[in-house]
Design a protein around this motif. Sequence first.
Motif, PDB file in Angstrom:
ATOM      1  N   GLY A  62      -4.099 -38.871  24.336  1.00 14.42           N
ATOM      2  CA  GLY A  62      -5.252 -38.328  23.623  1.00 14.42           C
ATOM      3  C   GLY A  62      -6.558 -38.834  24.202  1.00 14.42           C
ATOM      4  N   ARG A  63      -6.585 -40.112  24.623  1.00 12.37           N
ATOM      5  CA  ARG A  63      -7.785 -40.660  25.250  1.00 12.37           C
ATOM      6  C   ARG A  63      -8.059 -39.967  26.582  1.00 12.37           C
ATOM      7  NH1 ARG A  63      -6.352 -45.343  25.014  1.00 12.37           N
ATOM      8  NH2 ARG A  63      -5.902 -46.063  27.112  1.00 12.37           N
ATOM      9  N   LEU A  64      -6.999 -39.640  27.303  1.00 10.16           N
ATOM     10  CA  LEU A  64      -7.166 -38.918  28.560  1.00 10.16           C
ATOM     11  C   LEU A  64      -7.729 -37.519  28.312  1.00 10.16           C
ATOM     12  CD1 LEU A  64      -6.688 -39.138  31.614  1.00 10.16           C
ATOM     13  CD2 LEU A  64      -4.395 -38.214  31.246  1.00 10.16           C
ATOM     14  N   CYS A  65      -7.276 -36.889  27.240  1.00  8.77           N
ATOM     15  CA  CYS A  65      -7.786 -35.559  26.895  1.00  8.77           C
ATOM     16  C   CYS A  65      -9.237 -35.603  26.420  1.00  8.77           C
ATOM     17  CB  CYS A  65      -6.908 -34.938  25.812  1.00  8.77           C
ATOM     18  SG  CYS A  65      -5.236 -34.526  26.366  1.00  8.77           S
ATOM     19  N   ALA A  66      -9.695 -36.777  26.005  1.00 11.33           N
ATOM     20  CA  ALA A  66     -11.092 -36.910  25.568  1.00 11.33           C
ATOM     21  C   ALA A  66     -12.066 -36.865  26.738  1.00 11.33           C
ATOM     22  CB  ALA A  66     -11.272 -38.222  24.801  1.00 11.33           C
TER      23      ALA A  66
ATOM     24  N   PHE B 296     -16.817 -41.376  22.883  1.00 11.78           N
ATOM     25  CA  PHE B 296     -16.631 -42.522  23.778  1.00 11.78           C
ATOM     26  C   PHE B 296     -16.211 -43.761  23.001  1.00 11.78           C
ATOM     27  CE2 PHE B 296     -18.212 -46.190  26.205  1.00 11.78           C
ATOM     28  CZ  PHE B 296     -17.620 -45.947  27.428  1.00 11.78           C
ATOM     29  N   VAL B 297     -16.867 -44.020  21.891  1.00 11.37           N
ATOM     30  CA  VAL B 297     -16.503 -45.176  21.070  1.00 11.37           C
ATOM     31  C   VAL B 297     -15.085 -45.013  20.507  1.00 11.37           C
ATOM     32  CG1 VAL B 297     -17.036 -46.427  18.942  1.00 11.37           C
ATOM     33  CG2 VAL B 297     -18.880 -45.765  20.481  1.00 11.37           C
ATOM     34  N   GLY B 298     -14.764 -43.790  20.056  1.00  8.26           N
ATOM     35  CA  GLY B 298     -13.415 -43.535  19.555  1.00  8.26           C
ATOM     36  C   GLY B 298     -12.368 -43.764  20.626  1.00  8.26           C
ATOM     37  N   ALA B 299     -12.679 -43.353  21.862  1.00  8.13           N
ATOM     38  CA  ALA B 299     -11.741 -43.572  22.960  1.00  8.13           C
ATOM     39  C   ALA B 299     -11.566 -45.066  23.229  1.00  8.13           C
ATOM     40  CB  ALA B 299     -12.239 -42.862  24.211  1.00  8.13           C
ATOM     41  N   GLY B 300     -12.671 -45.810  23.142  1.00  6.52           N
ATOM     42  CA  GLY B 300     -12.581 -47.250  23.331  1.00  6.52           C
ATOM     43  C   GLY B 300     -11.736 -47.931  22.264  1.00  6.52           C
ATOM     44  N   LEU B 301     -11.902 -47.491  21.028  1.00  8.63           N
ATOM     45  CA  LEU B 301     -11.093 -48.051  19.941  1.00  8.63           C
ATOM     46  C   LEU B 301      -9.621 -47.698  20.119  1.00  8.63           C
ATOM     47  CD1 LEU B 301     -13.418 -47.352  16.871  1.00  8.63           C
ATOM     48  CD2 LEU B 301     -12.994 -49.550  17.992  1.00  8.63           C
TER      49      LEU B 301
ATOM     50  N   PRO C  27      -4.349 -47.405  32.355  1.00 11.95           N
ATOM     51  CA  PRO C  27      -5.494 -47.621  33.253  1.00 11.95           C
ATOM     52  C   PRO C  27      -6.053 -46.323  33.831  1.00 11.95           C
ATOM     53  CG  PRO C  27      -3.456 -48.308  34.313  1.00 11.95           C
ATOM     54  CD  PRO C  27      -3.126 -48.036  32.877  1.00 11.95           C
ATOM     55  N   VAL C  28      -5.189 -45.312  34.010  1.00  9.10           N
ATOM     56  CA  VAL C  28      -5.667 -44.017  34.515  1.00  9.10           C
ATOM     57  C   VAL C  28      -6.634 -43.389  33.511  1.00  9.10           C
ATOM     58  CG1 VAL C  28      -4.982 -41.646  35.047  1.00  9.10           C
ATOM     59  CG2 VAL C  28      -3.684 -43.562  35.986  1.00  9.10           C
ATOM     60  N   ALA C  29      -6.263 -43.428  32.223  1.00 10.61           N
ATOM     61  CA  ALA C  29      -7.132 -42.866  31.185  1.00 10.61           C
ATOM     62  C   ALA C  29      -8.445 -43.631  31.095  1.00 10.61           C
ATOM     63  CB  ALA C  29      -6.408 -42.899  29.834  1.00 10.61           C
TER      64      ALA C  29
ATOM     65  N   ALA D 186     -10.544 -42.827  34.283  1.00  8.81           N
ATOM     66  CA  ALA D 186     -10.998 -41.432  34.259  1.00  8.81           C
ATOM     67  C   ALA D 186     -12.171 -41.271  33.304  1.00  8.81           C
ATOM     68  CB  ALA D 186      -9.844 -40.509  33.858  1.00  8.81           C
ATOM     69  N   LEU D 187     -12.101 -41.927  32.161  1.00 12.83           N
ATOM     70  CA  LEU D 187     -13.179 -41.825  31.180  1.00 12.83           C
ATOM     71  C   LEU D 187     -14.458 -42.487  31.695  1.00 12.83           C
ATOM     72  CD1 LEU D 187     -14.080 -40.964  28.339  1.00 12.83           C
ATOM     73  CD2 LEU D 187     -13.285 -43.194  27.514  1.00 12.83           C
ATOM     74  N   LEU D 188     -14.342 -43.714  32.203  1.00 14.25           N
ATOM     75  CA  LEU D 188     -15.529 -44.437  32.664  1.00 14.25           C
ATOM     76  C   LEU D 188     -16.201 -43.734  33.841  1.00 14.25           C
ATOM     77  CD1 LEU D 188     -14.814 -48.284  32.532  1.00 14.25           C
ATOM     78  CD2 LEU D 188     -16.647 -47.022  31.413  1.00 14.25           C
ATOM     79  N   VAL D 189     -15.406 -43.356  34.839  1.00  9.25           N
ATOM     80  CA  VAL D 189     -15.971 -42.711  36.023  1.00  9.25           C
ATOM     81  C   VAL D 189     -16.622 -41.389  35.651  1.00  9.25           C
ATOM     82  CG1 VAL D 189     -15.383 -41.597  38.210  1.00  9.25           C
ATOM     83  CG2 VAL D 189     -14.462 -43.860  37.690  1.00  9.25           C
ATOM     84  N   SER D 190     -15.961 -40.606  34.800  1.00  9.22           N
ATOM     85  CA  SER D 190     -16.507 -39.312  34.390  1.00  9.22           C
ATOM     86  C   SER D 190     -17.820 -39.484  33.631  1.00  9.22           C
ATOM     87  CB  SER D 190     -15.498 -38.562  33.515  1.00  9.22           C
ATOM     88  OG  SER D 190     -14.310 -38.301  34.226  1.00  9.22           O
ATOM     89  N   VAL D 191     -17.879 -40.484  32.761  1.00  9.66           N
ATOM     90  CA  VAL D 191     -19.095 -40.722  31.992  1.00  9.66           C
ATOM     91  C   VAL D 191     -20.240 -41.136  32.911  1.00  9.66           C
ATOM     92  CG1 VAL D 191     -20.164 -42.298  30.335  1.00  9.66           C
ATOM     93  CG2 VAL D 191     -17.985 -41.231  29.793  1.00  9.66           C
ATOM     94  N   TYR D 192     -19.973 -42.033  33.865  1.00 14.66           N
ATOM     95  CA  TYR D 192     -21.029 -42.486  34.767  1.00 14.66           C
ATOM     96  C   TYR D 192     -21.539 -41.350  35.657  1.00 14.66           C
ATOM     97  CZ  TYR D 192     -21.292 -47.417  33.682  1.00 14.66           C
ATOM     98  OH  TYR D 192     -21.545 -48.608  33.047  1.00 14.66           O
ATOM     99  N   VAL D 193     -20.621 -40.566  36.198  1.00  9.47           N
ATOM    100  CA  VAL D 193     -21.032 -39.462  37.067  1.00  9.47           C
ATOM    101  C   VAL D 193     -21.839 -38.426  36.283  1.00  9.47           C
ATOM    102  CG1 VAL D 193     -20.184 -37.525  38.450  1.00  9.47           C
ATOM    103  CG2 VAL D 193     -19.155 -39.783  38.711  1.00  9.47           C
TER     104      VAL D 193
END
Length: 205
Positions: free
Chosen positions: A33-37, A57-62, A86-88, A91-98
């Motif tokens: 689910g975090r990956l789908c976020a 983002f906060v929900g994914a972190g939790l 670690p993939v999820a 993927a989330l961090l890199v996508s958010v930064y880009v």
Amino acid sequence: MAGDPDRVRRPADPAPADVEAGLFTLPNLITFGRLCAVPAAVWLMLHHRLDIAFIVFVGAGLSDAVDGWLARVRNARSRLGALLDPVADKALLVSVYVTLAAINVLPDWLAILVVFRDLLIVGGVMLLWVLGVPAHIKPLMISKANTAAQIALAALALLLAGFGLSAPGLLDAMVWLVAGTTFASGVAYVLQAARLTGEGGSRPR
């Protein structure tokens, strides 16, 4: 302890094979689910709904903390979860930064540095594999500090931009903190890989 004879005799304890066989465990579903976020967060940021993106983002972190806790408590660790988690996260961090760089919320050079550091680590692991050197890359303290700083900066940027708040001094300080820890952790991993390569090349064949 795994060698405790009492644990061997108790039939109620699940075998390790049973734990590994579980594909659709609750921790794995949370991680998926975090990956789908990731695409949802990117879409929200591109449409300038950074307030909702902050909540996602906060929900994914939790969820990252929850799935790890559930995996330990319910003894539901699996190879899939160890790979997917670690993939999820990345993927989330890199996508958010880009994406934040693309909409001019964060500096583009910082997003490039973050992505390059991750590509450098992945490329290093692949190079060690090609050279036949066991890639026992250990997590470093500077890397953990870098991840924490990256998460904090992403959340701060989304919070400020999404809710119309202003803290330029804090944001600039976090940008340089992330830049410094990203560069330092990249160098540390390169040195670790070089040491492993040297040790692998010195072993008798």
